[in-house]
Scaffold this active site. Structure first.
Site: not given
Ligand code: DGL
Length: 275
Positions: A11-12, A74-76, A159, A193-195
């Site tokens: 993931d980012s 991560c969707n992005t 983040e 979005c996984t966040h």
């Protein structure tokens, strides 16, 4: 010593840990390596080229560690980098490995979630602008109407551990209101979005109670389980010692401090230098 062949999870930043948590609960036997590119997160507002470059750097590192399979949690990255990785990078450098995203498996089950046949998708600017969700959902469920809302501030706030502040409330309310203005008939809000599962209680506050909130963790865990059943040639390469490794491109002490909020247990990470 036996070589380890883990499942790689990328993931980012921290968000993929919400997916990893669900995968680890469902499939505890395998070995895993997680990479969070926290130093360069968020990816949400970045171009296709940049998201691909960063995602491939991290994915290539995971493949070099011996991962037969990498999940872009991560969707992005799934929206902007997956296709190039699957069609160009992997065939050229790692033809026997696989990289999977999170959008298609989520789109596949989207039809089971809605009664009104209207789904609201909340995601990063990159995910929403790519139109990946309407495109993928319509392949499986052409009858479903999809309305989308980009939430450009949410990953920044998460983040930076600023998601419990009044400023975060402002942006959460603002984007939920914009989603609801687009359709009064949605009965399902997809956290694309996984966040976002980390702020689910705040999202809940601003959505009418009849709208169901769907997050991706268990969807991806089920879809991975199914994939491994259907692909014994990949499954048989995975080692099964129940091990976990965590890597961050930023400061490991920071990562350890915040990761447990997403992962539900203490995490010890190492610094990943991609140079
Ligand atoms: N967790 C990532 C996603 O699912 C966040 C992307 C970002 O870094 O903006 O889209």
């Amino acid at each position: 010593m036996q070589a380890i062949h883990p499942i790689g999870i990328f993931d980012s930043g921290y968000g993929g840990l919400t997916v990893f948590k669900a995968i680890k609960e469902k499939l505890p036997q395998y070995d895993y390596i997680y990479v969070g590119d926290n130093a360069r997160a968020p990816y949400g507002n970045r171009s296709f080229e940049t998201v691909h470059e960063y995602t491939w750097e991290c994915t290539r590192w995971l493949l070099q560690q011996g991962c037969p399979l990498v999940i872009l949690a991560c969707n992005t990255a799934s929206a902007k980098a997956l296709r190039t990785i699957q069609q160009k990078d992997l065939p050229a450098l790692f033809p026997d490995r696989r990289v999977l995203g999170v959008i298609r498996p989520t789109a596949e089950v989207a039809g089971d979630m809605t009664v009104t046949k209207k789904i609201g998708v909340l995601g990063t600017k990159g995910t929403i602008q790519s139109n990946s969700y309407p495109i993928e959902i319509h392949k499986f469920h052409p009858e479903i109407e999809v309305v989308q809302q980009a939430c450009p501030m949410w990953v920044h706030l998460i983040e930076n551990n600023e998601h419990n502040t009044p400023e975060a409330e402002f942006f959460i309310q603002k984007h939920i209101r914009s989603l609801l203005e687009q359709s009064s008939e949605i009965d399902t809000a997809l956290l694309a979005c996984t966040h976002y599962p980390i702020i689910e209680d705040k999202i809940r506050k601003y959505l009418p109670p009849h709208i169901k909130i769907v997050s991706q963790g268990s969807i991806i865990a089920d879809s991975l389980t199914d994939y491994l059943h259907r692909h014994p040639e990949i499954e048989s390469k995975l080692t099964q010692n129940g091990g976990m490794g965590f890597f961050t491109t930023d400061d490991p002490a920071d990562f350890n401090e915040h990761a447990s909020i997403f992962f539900g247990q203490e995490v010890t990470s190492e610094h990943l230098n991609l140079e």
